[in-house]
Design an enzyme around this catalytic site. Structure first.
Site, PDB file in Angstrom:
ATOM      1  N   ARG A  23       0.015  -6.993  -5.768  1.00 16.12           N
ATOM      2  CA  ARG A  23      -0.496  -7.796  -4.784  1.00 16.12           C
ATOM      3  C   ARG A  23       0.725  -8.373  -4.312  1.00 16.12           C
ATOM      4  NH1 ARG A  23      -4.250  -4.925  -4.254  1.00 16.12           N
ATOM      5  NH2 ARG A  23      -6.329  -5.189  -4.228  1.00 16.12           N
ATOM      6  N   GLU A  45      -0.973  -8.543   5.238  1.00 16.04           N
ATOM      7  CA  GLU A  45      -0.967  -7.172   5.549  1.00 16.04           C
ATOM      8  C   GLU A  45      -2.127  -6.845   6.359  1.00 16.04           C
ATOM      9  OE1 GLU A  45      -0.671  -5.714   1.522  1.00 16.04           O
ATOM     10  OE2 GLU A  45      -2.726  -4.777   1.940  1.00 16.04           O
ATOM     11  N   HIS A  67       0.594   0.035   1.837  1.00 20.89           N
ATOM     12  CA  HIS A  67      -0.450  -0.120   0.940  1.00 20.89           C
ATOM     13  C   HIS A  67      -1.067   1.100   0.708  1.00 20.89           C
ATOM     14  CE1 HIS A  67      -3.313  -3.212  -1.109  1.00 20.89           C
ATOM     15  NE2 HIS A  67      -3.326  -2.062  -1.876  1.00 20.89           N
TER      16      HIS A  67
HETATM   17  C1  8YV Z   1      -6.281   0.456  -2.227  1.00 23.47           C
HETATM   18  C2  8YV Z   1      -6.038  -1.459  -3.918  1.00 23.47           C
HETATM   19  O1  8YV Z   1      -5.555   0.579  -1.348  1.00 23.47           O
HETATM   20  O2  8YV Z   1      -6.780  -0.710  -6.004  1.00 23.47           O
HETATM   21  C3  8YV Z   1      -6.630  -1.644  -5.084  1.00 23.47           C
HETATM   22  O3  8YV Z   1      -6.879  -2.708  -5.681  1.00 23.47           O
HETATM   23  O4  8YV Z   1      -5.620  -2.336  -3.159  1.00 23.47           O
HETATM   24  C4  8YV Z   1      -5.742   0.014  -3.056  1.00 23.47           C
HETATM   25  O5  8YV Z   1      -6.081   0.856  -4.214  1.00 23.47           O
HETATM   26  C5  8YV Z   1      -7.490  -0.548  -1.394  1.00 23.47           C
HETATM   27  O6  8YV Z   1      -8.489  -1.110  -2.318  1.00 23.47           O
HETATM   28  C6  8YV Z   1      -8.223   0.374  -0.581  1.00 23.47           C
HETATM   29  O7  8YV Z   1      -8.828  -0.266   0.514  1.00 23.47           O
END
Ligand code: 8YV
Length: 315
Positions: free
Chosen positions: A234, A263, A281
């Site tokens: 993150r 983002e 992302h």
């Molecule tokens: C995804 C993520 O891109 O798993 C996570 O925490 O940030 C990513 O896998 C996201 O959640 C998809 O919206």
């Protein structure tokens, strides 16, 4: 019997949307022009929230749903869910661990390789005629045999380190305590010391209030002008302003980033930099993994409303 009403915070692919709509009445928060008005209207009927890792569910959203029982996150990271509000009301939270681990690790390692070897620029060089007009592509930096630091040896960090071993990298990691499943790798207590011994620093920590800006100016300076940061966790784990300053001044060699503060809008300073690789992302973004994530979101919601144990409960 009337379908259970849920709030859907962000869009899902069609293959997830159809079965979600078949099982639930999903109120599409992301499509509403007036989001507070939608919450006022449907909040009192909502018993579940289906969200995405980066979107979560904030205190206002949770407060607008007085009968909320469960929040299912499409993603392993649940830092964007207000856990305090959930705890206070006994609201359960689920995520999608494991199914995405390998894809996220793959992208992190691919980013390191692509950035070190200048592959994006090299592609352009071949495509735009520079090869013919200017000659050989400038030499780039070797990867194999160098030193890697993995900050956070959870599921994803472990898979990153396993892959790095295949490149004969000298691997160290930092975590709250040494891991007994990581005997081949060097444990380093502090993030600064880890960075000081690393050419590549992978940020693979689950984000929380405790890890906010764990990669600070001291860590960045310790990594130095030949070092690279790879972030597949993150944005909040890194002090982004300090990172930008260091990339601009050359105090940090380079970065490869899949996550950003604010983002999908990027700080425009990133766009001026040549020593940073920017990815939107998408570390978990393969058909296979996203299908597994969507299925797990639904299975958790259905288990909850069928009175069965949750599959991947975090709270
Ligand atoms: C995804 C993520 O891109 O798993 C996570 O925490 O940030 C990513 O896998 C996201 O959640 C998809 O919206």
């Amino acid at each position: 019997m009337a379908k259970v009403e849920i709030l859907q915070v962000g869009p899902y692919p069609e293959w997830d949307q159809a079965p979600l709509d078949a099982a639930f009445t999903a109120h599409r928060y992301f499509e509403a022009n007036d989001k507070p008005a939608l919450l006022t209207q449907v909040g009192p009927h909502v018993r579940g929230i289906a969200t995405r890792g980066e979107l979560g569910a904030d205190a206002a959203m949770i407060a607008a749903c007085p009968d909320l029982e469960v929040i299912a996150v499409y993603g392993v990271g649940y830092d964007a869910v207000d856990l305090g509000a959930c705890k206070a009301r006994g609201i359960k939270v689920t995520n999608t661990p494991d199914v995405l681990t390998n894809d996220v690790a793959d992208l992190g390692v691919a980013m390191m390789l692509a950035q070190s070897r200048g592959m994006i620029g090299a592609e352009k060089w071949a495509r735009d005629g520079s090869w013919a007009s200017k000659g050989l592509y400038p030499l780039q930096k070797r990867v194999w045999g160098k030193k890697a630091g993995v900050l956070g040896l959870g599921r994803i960090g472990f898979e990153v380190a396993k892959r790095l071993a295949g490149f004969d990298l000298d691997i160290a990691y930092s975590d709250v305590a040494p891991k007994d499943y990581a005997r081949d790798w060097t444990f380093v207590q502090s993030a600064v010391d880890l960075a000081a011994r690393s050419d590549f620093l992978f940020v693979t920590l689950a984000a929380s209030a405790k890890t906010r800006h764990i990669v600070n100016i001291d860590v960045i300076n310790a990594l130095g002008p030949d070092g690279m940061i790879i972030n597949i966790s993150r944005a909040a784990n890194i002090d982004e302003e300090a990172l930008l300053d260091a990339l601009e001044s050359g105090r940090l060699g380079s970065a490869a980033l899949d996550v950003f503060e604010g983002e999908p809008t990027l700080n425009p300073r990133f766009l001026e930099l040549e020593n940073v690789m920017l990815q939107p992302h998408h570390a978990s973004g393969t058909f296979e993994t996203r299908k597994a994530m969507g299925a797990l979101v639904r299975e958790n919601l259905m288990a909850h409303f069928d009175g069965k144990p949750l599959l991947t409960q975090v709270l």
